[in-house]
Write an enzyme that holds these catalytic residues in place. Structure first.
Site, short mmCIF file in Angstrom:
data_model
loop_
_atom_site.label_atom_id
_atom_site.label_comp_id
_atom_site.label_asym_id
_atom_site.label_seq_id
_atom_site.Cartn_x
_atom_site.Cartn_y
_atom_site.Cartn_z
N SER A 111 0.85 -1.19 0.00
CA SER A 111 0.00 0.00 0.00
C SER A 111 0.89 1.24 0.00
O SER A 111 1.76 1.36 -0.86
CB SER A 111 -0.94 -0.06 1.20
OG SER A 111 -1.87 0.99 1.16
N HIS A 120 -2.58 -0.95 -3.35
CA HIS A 120 -3.70 -0.02 -3.22
C HIS A 120 -3.43 1.22 -4.07
O HIS A 120 -2.33 1.78 -4.02
CB HIS A 120 -3.87 0.42 -1.76
CG HIS A 120 -4.26 -0.70 -0.85
ND1 HIS A 120 -4.10 -0.65 0.51
CD2 HIS A 120 -4.82 -1.92 -1.12
CE1 HIS A 120 -4.55 -1.79 1.05
NE2 HIS A 120 -4.97 -2.57 0.08
N ASP A 154 -4.71 -4.44 5.84
CA ASP A 154 -5.13 -5.34 4.77
C ASP A 154 -4.04 -6.39 4.54
O ASP A 154 -2.85 -6.07 4.55
CB ASP A 154 -5.37 -4.52 3.49
CG ASP A 154 -6.09 -5.32 2.42
OD1 ASP A 154 -6.74 -6.33 2.74
OD2 ASP A 154 -6.00 -4.91 1.24
#
Lengths: 274, 200
Positions: B16, B43, B135
């Protein structure tokens, strides 16, 4: 045989049971996301296995209704992918203006956001009064919501931004009335929208369309079912009519792809050649 | 004896905040003939286009592309498109979904990792790199439970340490490495298991 292989047998049996008992055919859906959705319901209901779930759904129709909501695709927004709607206004709408009467099919309309978006565009382009929009979905609960045209107010900021980016000509607030934490879409928008039950996996052609929109539905189907649906669209479109798919969907792997040409490649707008 | 050597068949990576730099570093260490597919969730802003695949392809020798739905997995690097979840089907093809965000993310690392287990079972290597949320932690936990191998970026070398920390807290991961060692370690590990497997 390991646990994963056993679970696959359970999944096949579960889908077969749903088909035999309720007539919904998920057997040709892509399995990876279907499994996620079913496992989500499994955890939520505290069930031990897919076999336990199968037993429950056979005898408990209310449970099946909850499962069906999980299994159908209910994520949508108004003017989703504004660049698509901008291209629609620019390249498709002018061609549609050549017809005296239009039939438009939103296949897999879910809670109706995209059908209302289309109604707004047609109004602004002066086409709405001569158009019949068919908005279909396999899930009756979702269709009922779509018919009501009531959406959560917290989504409005995003929808307004989408509308503006998509080439909207008015103020978006002209199209709804806010009521506590919801907005009610203007009644005149649904005058020519017919919301009805249609299942792409099993149902057939119901009319000849000038434009079909089916966005982010095919990604959930395996190749066999994708081919079935694209053939259904082919059979439902007249010559020179338009087909619009989701931004990551393509007709190129299908048997009917030769019948279409690209109008706007990156927005997945196609036109039927014959 | 042969069965005891794990001949890995795929690598999945989640990253991310700070991920573009971290992914570049890992991929740059791998040669063009690296024998496994690499499937990545980074992401991204929902309206960004395919620039990530383009950037990464300039940083390494591997073939890098944005994942297409129904695409059969070969030895290449696949990047999840923005605003779609990326999943692996059991026939080892890729699929996409617009299902709700998971851990506030779409694409979500957990969604990729959990689908990868069905496709590759214990023949899977998962890597968690820098990121500012948790995540991927559920995904690595499940991968460990199914016999896969998990590598996590040493949190102090991460631009954002929440994601590697969450992964380490979620399960007993196999290896925690500083960023610059992850690529070389992955290569050595895959080559070694192949050599041993041939020898046996």
């Amino acid at each position: 045989m390991n646990d994963i292989e056993t679970q696959n047998i359970e999944l096949q049996l579960l889908l077969q049971a749903i088909y035999l008992k309720y007539g919904y055919d998920f057997r040709n859906y892509s399995k990876a996301s279907l499994k996620r959705r079913i496992n989500h319901r499994l955890l939520k209901e505290g069930l031990e296995s897919l076999s336990a779930m199968q037993h429950k759904l056979l005898y408990d129709v209310h449970f099946f209704d909850r499962l069906l909501l999980d299994m159908s695709i209910n994520v949508t927004e108004m003017f989703r992918d504004p660049s698509f709607y901008l291209a629609l206004r620019k390249y498709v709408i002018p061609k549609l203006k050549q017809h005296s009467f239009l039939k438009i099919w939103h296949a897999g309309c879910s809670s109706g956001e995209e059908a209302y978006s289309m109604a707004i565009i047609l109004k602004e382009e002066g086409l709405y009064d001569n158009t019949q929009i068919y908005a279909t979905d396999m899930n009756e609960v979702i269709l009922k919501q779509a018919k009501e045209g009531i959406f959560k107010i917290n989504k409005l900021k995003q929808y307004t931004a989408n509308y503006q980016k998509s080439g909207g000509l008015e103020s978006f607030s002209n199209y709804y009335v806010a009521h506590y934490d919801h907005v009610v879409m203007d009644k005149s928008l649904k005058k020519n929208i017919l919301f009805s039950d249609h299942n792409l996996a099993i149902d057939g052609v119901f009319g000849e369309m000038n434009l079909i929109l089916c966005r982010n539905v095919l990604i959930y189907f395996n190749s066999e079912l994708q081919n079935r649906v694209l053939k259904l669209f082919f059979d439902s479109l007249g010559k020179d009519s338009f087909l619009c798919l989701g931004s990551k969907e393509s007709i190129y792997f299908s048997k009917t792809s030769d019948a279409f040409k690209e109008v706007v490649k990156e927005e997945r707008i196609y036109r039927k050649l014959y | 004896m042969k069965n005891e050597i794990n001949l890995f068949e795929a690598v999945v990576i989640g990253s991310s905040a700070g991920g573009i730099h971290a992914l570049s570093s890992v991929l740059a260490a791998l040669p063009s003939e690296f024998p496994l597919p690499i499937i990545i969730v980074q992401h991204l802003h929902p309206h960004s286009d395919s620039y990530l695949a383009h950037i990464l392809s300039t940083k390494c020798e591997l073939k890098v592309k944005q994942a297409d739905e129904k695409e059969t997995i070969t030895n290449a690097v696949y990047i999840a498109p923005p605003n779609y979840h990326l999943l692996i089907e059991e026939d080892r093809s890729l699929s996409l979904s617009i299902d709700k965000h998971v851990n506030f993310a779409r694409p979500s690392v957990d969604v990729l990792f959990e689908s990868a287990i069905y496709a590759y079972q214990d023949k899977l290597i998962a890597i968690i790199l820098t990121g500012a949320n948790n995540d991927g932690s559920q995904g690595v936990k499940n991968i460990k439970e199914n016999g896969g191998y998990v590598i996590v970026q040493e949190p102090t070398t991460a631009e954002a340490d929440a994601m590697p920390k969450a992964a380490i807290a979620a399960t007993k991961v196999d290896k925690i490495l500083p960023l610059e060692q992850i690529g070389p370690y992955l290569l050595a590990m895959v080559n070694h298991s192949r050599r041993v497997h041939r020898f046996l």
